[in-house]
Write an enzyme that holds these catalytic residues in place. Structure first.
Site, short mmCIF file in Angstrom:
data_model
loop_
_atom_site.label_atom_id
_atom_site.label_comp_id
_atom_site.label_asym_id
_atom_site.label_seq_id
_atom_site.Cartn_x
_atom_site.Cartn_y
_atom_site.Cartn_z
N ASP A 15 0.99 -1.07 -0.16
CA ASP A 15 -0.04 -0.05 0.28
C ASP A 15 0.85 1.26 -0.29
O ASP A 15 1.69 1.50 1.05
CB ASP A 15 -0.88 -0.48 1.51
N ASP A 107 -3.29 2.16 -6.08
CA ASP A 107 -1.56 2.71 -4.62
C ASP A 107 -2.01 1.34 -3.68
O ASP A 107 -0.82 1.17 -3.10
CB ASP A 107 -1.95 4.21 -3.71
N GLU A 108 -2.67 0.33 -4.32
CA GLU A 108 -2.61 -1.13 -3.46
C GLU A 108 -2.37 -2.43 -4.48
O GLU A 108 -2.81 -1.90 -5.56
CB GLU A 108 -3.39 -1.08 -2.70
MG LIG Z 1 -2.69 4.01 0.64
#
Ligand SMILES: [Mg+2]
Length: 428
Positions: A15, A107-108
């Protein structure tokens, strides 16, 4: 001890910390250590660095409020194209270690490391730390990483160490981790389910995980039953590999007022868009295989074309040479146009050294020239050096910023005189 001590499954969750803001800092190191906030275009804070968070800036805050509590905040417009490029680089770095990567969000991602210890000659923990180190070094930002026998536990792990942390949850750790995890904070348990479980006296994830299976089956639906297994360290949710790579692209479009029927001017607008798109591609070390462009008429009708380039490139003159014949075919004289746009896609990664080795389709413009131009652009602004074919658009913009309405671009002095080398010098 209800949880299995050992598991053959090892799931990683990665993350990016304050991802959008971190992308901006990575691209512009002068922002490092500063409170950076994105969301200027909507007047609302969309993402912010930890420096801004510490000053009290939160997501969704109105920018006037941000400026009040944090007057030195650097507020930027969101650049989702850039964030998507960073996102793809994140996935591709994780894929060096395992092909089983789920692109969970921009973003993960989740990655299945099961069975890879022997191949990497490392324990899972070391593989996870190697992934994290590569991500941080190559993308210039921090990541929170969790490792566990299931997706839900991996996700809980990355959350525990935010920001920049690493948490591995082994079988022996499950009880302690779940004991301090609020039921509402479990990935997959929404507010309604959390309220439902609380009504039965369950406050922590541990209390939920300790419930016997018969009760779970009777009172909950399949998704919650799956979460129950996952929390107990039994992996039932697979890491889902995407069926096809989403197409990554960089587009530049601009509308001009008043519309223009001047061929040189319209082409120079297109040329300028090509230069801007290429500038961005080079900034990310990307070379495009495909280019498409469009011309929009005053009556909003569009015409356009897409083509495969002879070689992957981010050199504007290569692309302009490729689209010029198509432009000539599509441009209809006497018709006023209001906008042009260009999109680059089918990217290949070109490291800085490789870029210098790329054979340019126009051999009189070596890629090296663009390395110099990019240095100048970083120093003096994006429009310090540009192609002669973009000149009319540049002059026009320059006048427009001085609030002089330009009704006509006089003459057509540049037609057929595109000399194929960057125009250097002052025009205004
Ligand atoms: Mg994040």
């Amino acid at each position: 001890m209800p949880f299995p001590l050992r598991s053959s499954k090892a799931i990683l969750h990665v993350d990016g910390d304050a991802f959008f803001a971190a992308c901006e800092v990575s691209l512009d190191p002068s922002l490092r250590g500063k409170p950076v906030v994105t969301g200027l275009e909507r007047n609302i804070a969309a993402a912010m660095t930890y420096e801004a968070k510490r000053r009290g800036v939160t997501r969704g805050m109105i920018l006037s409020e941000v400026r009040k509590i944090c007057p030195d905040a650097v507020i930027l417009a969101s650049d989702y194209e850039t964030y998507a490029i960073f996102s793809r680089r994140m996935y591709s770095i994780v894929r060096r270690y395992t092909p089983v990567v789920e692109e969970y969000s921009i973003d993960e991602c989740f990655a299945d490391l099961s069975g890879l210890r022997r191949m990497h000659r490392m324990p899972f923990r070391s593989i996870a730390l190697a992934v994290k180190a590569d991500l941080e070094k190559e993308l210039g930002m921090t990541f929170s990483v969790g490792l566990g026998p299931s997706k839900v536990l991996a996700k809980a792990g990355s959350r525990l160490g935010k920001p920049a942390g690493f948490t591995a949850i082994a079988g022996r750790d499950i009880e302690a981790v779940l004991g301090s995890l609020d039921i509402g904070k479990v990935w997959g348990i929404g507010p309604n389910t959390a309220a439902y479980l609380r009504a039965f006296g369950m406050k922590t994830a541990l209390e939920f995980a300790m419930k016997d299976e018969a009760w779970i089956k009777e009172n909950l639906a399949k998704p919650q039953h799956e979460l129950w297994h996952e929390l107990r360290g039994t992996s039932v949710l697979p890491v889902a590999i995407p069926t096809s790579e989403p197409q990554q692209s960089i587009g530049k479009t601009r509308t001009f007022t008043p519309p223009s029927a001047n061929r040189t001017f319209v082409f120079s607008e297109l040329s300028r868009n090509v230069e801007n798109a290429c500038f961005k591609a080079r900034r990310h070390g990307l070379a495009a295989r495909y280019v498409s462009f469009f011309l929009k008429r005053q009556d909003f009708r569009r015409s356009g074309s897409e083509q495969r380039l002879r070689e992957a490139t981010s050199i504007p003159s290569d692309i302009i040479a490729a689209i010029e014949p198509e432009f000539a075919r599509l441009f209809s004289s006497g018709t006023p146009y209001r906008a042009t746009g260009v999109t680059l896609s089918g990217f290949e990664y070109a490291s800085r050294q490789q870029l210098g080795l790329f054979e340019s389709a126009a051999p009189d413009i070596p890629a090296e020239v663009y390395e110099r131009i990019d240095i100048l652009s970083r120093k003096h602004g994006r429009h310090a050096v540009f192609l002669g074919s973009s000149l009319a658009a540049r002059i026009y913009r320059g006048k427009q910023t001085r609030n002089i309405a330009v009704k006509n671009i006089p003459g057509d002095p540049y037609t057929g005189r595109r000399i194929g080398i960057p125009f250097m010098g002052e025009v205004f």
